[in-house]
Design a protein around this motif. Structure first.
Motif, PDB file in Angstrom:
ATOM      1  N   PRO A  97     -11.722  29.781 -30.822  1.00  0.00           N
ATOM      2  CA  PRO A  97     -10.934  29.263 -29.694  1.00  0.00           C
ATOM      3  C   PRO A  97     -11.745  28.287 -28.844  1.00  0.00           C
ATOM      4  O   PRO A  97     -12.972  28.308 -28.872  1.00  0.00           O
ATOM      5  CB  PRO A  97     -10.587  30.515 -28.891  1.00  0.00           C
TER       6      PRO A  97
ATOM      7  N   TYR B  11     -12.439  28.201 -25.802  1.00  0.00           N
ATOM      8  CA  TYR B  11     -13.375  28.698 -24.797  1.00  0.00           C
ATOM      9  C   TYR B  11     -14.743  29.012 -25.375  1.00  0.00           C
ATOM     10  O   TYR B  11     -15.748  28.963 -24.685  1.00  0.00           O
ATOM     11  CB  TYR B  11     -12.801  29.892 -24.024  1.00  0.00           C
TER      12      TYR B  11
ATOM     13  N   THR C 153     -16.510  37.492 -13.074  1.00  0.00           N
ATOM     14  CA  THR C 153     -15.612  36.376 -13.329  1.00  0.00           C
ATOM     15  C   THR C 153     -15.199  35.727 -12.005  1.00  0.00           C
ATOM     16  O   THR C 153     -15.146  36.383 -10.968  1.00  0.00           O
ATOM     17  CB  THR C 153     -14.333  36.818 -14.065  1.00  0.00           C
TER      18      THR C 153
ATOM     19  N   GLU D 190     -12.239  30.873 -19.722  1.00  0.00           N
ATOM     20  CA  GLU D 190     -11.116  31.428 -20.476  1.00  0.00           C
ATOM     21  C   GLU D 190      -9.903  31.172 -19.610  1.00  0.00           C
ATOM     22  O   GLU D 190      -9.759  31.804 -18.567  1.00  0.00           O
ATOM     23  CB  GLU D 190     -11.337  32.936 -20.634  1.00  0.00           C
TER      24      GLU D 190
ATOM     25  N   ARG E 275     -18.585  30.960 -19.972  1.00  0.00           N
ATOM     26  CA  ARG E 275     -17.500  30.294 -20.673  1.00  0.00           C
ATOM     27  C   ARG E 275     -16.261  30.313 -19.796  1.00  0.00           C
ATOM     28  O   ARG E 275     -16.154  31.119 -18.873  1.00  0.00           O
ATOM     29  CB  ARG E 275     -17.222  30.949 -22.010  1.00  0.00           C
TER      30      ARG E 275
END
Lengths: 120, 152, 153
Positions: free
Chosen positions: C4, C6, C142, C77, C75
């Protein structure tokens, strides 16, 4: 695309000089914006063109190639080109590359305007 | 004592950065290196030179070596020593670097005539860094090793 | 599942486990977050959270052993930036209980250790230890990108 808009280009006129303000990064992503601004001032009959840099902490070789393209056009169109507002580092880079032979390098816009008047 | 054989001088400090081959991400390498160089005591103008050299090396790796395939990584190793900073930039080498292009000195007069006005990157790296060497990375890709000395 | 986007646009950073290097990690991760248009104030929160997480990894997870390393993975997402800070797990740092709040801390309940984690949990959307690889502690937090409301673009 999520990338931030890295360069803002705008044009204005001052004392017979077409000023292209370049705020931000001059990299491969700048090509369209710079060329469009140059074409615009040229179509409006500019004879003196100033590339006025601000907050340009990133100019790379792809950006330099774009500027060399502008030099080619300026020569072809018998205009005069100058640059202002570059950091010490990029003034050095412009001299190394040889751009200084084709575009007078000024510290700031005021100095550039005075410089253009001298040759006008 | 650690029973692991040190692979490098214990006074060396190594930072490794792996980036996707996506133009723009070279900024991460530039900012990481300048953060390290600032702490090592490099002067501001040397840090600017370092940033320009790294941006050229990393964008080369992305565009040529890795052919802008974002899934391919660019590996940047920053090795801080007492008196120098060594930067090595490696790609995953889909396209080997033409050795001729690592030594030339481009001329602006020629560039004005050409359609392609580029080709300044490697020359800039050579001009700005104290030592530059093009080799093959252990992974088989292209690698450029650049050294900048800390002058006191 | 094919790779994917990400994963393709993630970055990895590996640092000596030594106090001071968290400052370089901050600059690296801030530059990464800027690529993804995180607003400036969220980048400041991210930098603070990241340094606290690194300091934890250096001081506790790796017990101040400078021969060890700290790994950072970042990363995006969707709209979330995910950061993982991984040490070599010399000592487990995952607290058994929920982090104490500042009132408890000042009251002397629990050590001041863990203040960093408390700060992170206030600056980020999600923060906590997750199962790591190879016995290291993996601290994950996050930050969800906030969109500017009514200002400019």
């Amino acid at each position: 695309m999520m990338l931030e808009d890295e360069l803002t280009v705008s044009t204005r006129e001052r004392d017979g000089v077409a000023i292209i303000d370049l705020v931000g990064d001059v990299t491969t992503f700048a090509e369209e914006k710079i060329n469009t601004a140059y074409r615009e001032v040229t179509n409006n009959g500019a004879r003196f063109v100033l590339l006025n840099f601000r907050q340009n902490d990133y100019i790379n070789s792809a950006g330099i190639a774009i500027l060399i393209g502008i030099v080619t056009e300026v020569n072809r169109n018998s205009q005069r080109l100058a640059v202002s507002g570059l950091s010490q580092h990029f003034q050095k880079i412009f001299r190394m590359v040889g751009l200084a032979q084709y575009a007078e390098i000024y510290q700031d816009e005021e100095e550039a305007i005075v410089g253009f008047k001298r040759v006008a | 004592m650690s029973d692991e054989t040190p692979q490098h001088d214990p006074l060396e400090k190594v930072i490794e950065l792996r980036l996707p081959s996506k133009l723009g991400y070279e900024r991460v390498a530039m900012d990481t290196a300048s953060s390290l160089a600032r702490r090592m005591g490099f002067a501001a103008d040397r840090i600017e030179s370092l940033k320009t050299a790294i941006s050229e090396a990393v964008t080369n790796a992305m565009e040529h070596g890795n052919q802008q395939d974002a899934a391919m990584k660019v590996v940047v190793l920053l090795t801080a020593r007492e008196d120098e900073l060594i930067v090595s930039v490696a790609d995953q080498g889909r396209k080997p670097l033409d050795q001729d292009c690592t030594t030339g000195s481009p001329k602006i007069e020629d560039a004005l005539e050409r359609d392609d006005k580029g080709g300044w990157g490697i020359w800039l790296i050579r001009e700005l860094m104290d030592e530059v060497e093009f080799t093959t990375a252990p992974s088989g890709g292209n690698q450029v090793r650049m050294v900048i000395h800390l002058e006191q | 599942m094919s790779s994917p986007a990400y994963i393709q646009t993630g970055m990895e950073l590996s640092l000596p486990s030594e106090l001071g290097f968290e400052v370089i990690a901050r600059d690296a991760v801030a530059a990464f977050a800027r690529r993804l248009c995180l607003p400036a104030d969220q980048i400041e929160d991210l930098k603070t959270a990241l340094s606290e997480a690194c300091i934890n990894a250096i001081e506790h997870g790796n017990s101040l052993n400078p021969d060890l390393r700290v790994q950072i993975y970042c990363r995006f997402e969707g709209e979330r930036l995910i950061v993982e800070v991984i040490d070599e797990g010399v000592s487990p740092v995952a607290p058994k209980n929920a982090p104490l709040n500042v009132v408890d801390k000042i009251a002397g309940l629990g050590s001041l250790r863990g203040m960093g984690l408390m700060l992170i949990s206030q600056l980020c959307d999600e923060a906590g230890f997750v199962a790591g690889k190879d016995g290291g502690n993996c601290f994950r937090f996050t930050v969800s990108r906030r969109h500017a409301n009514g200002v400019g673009y």
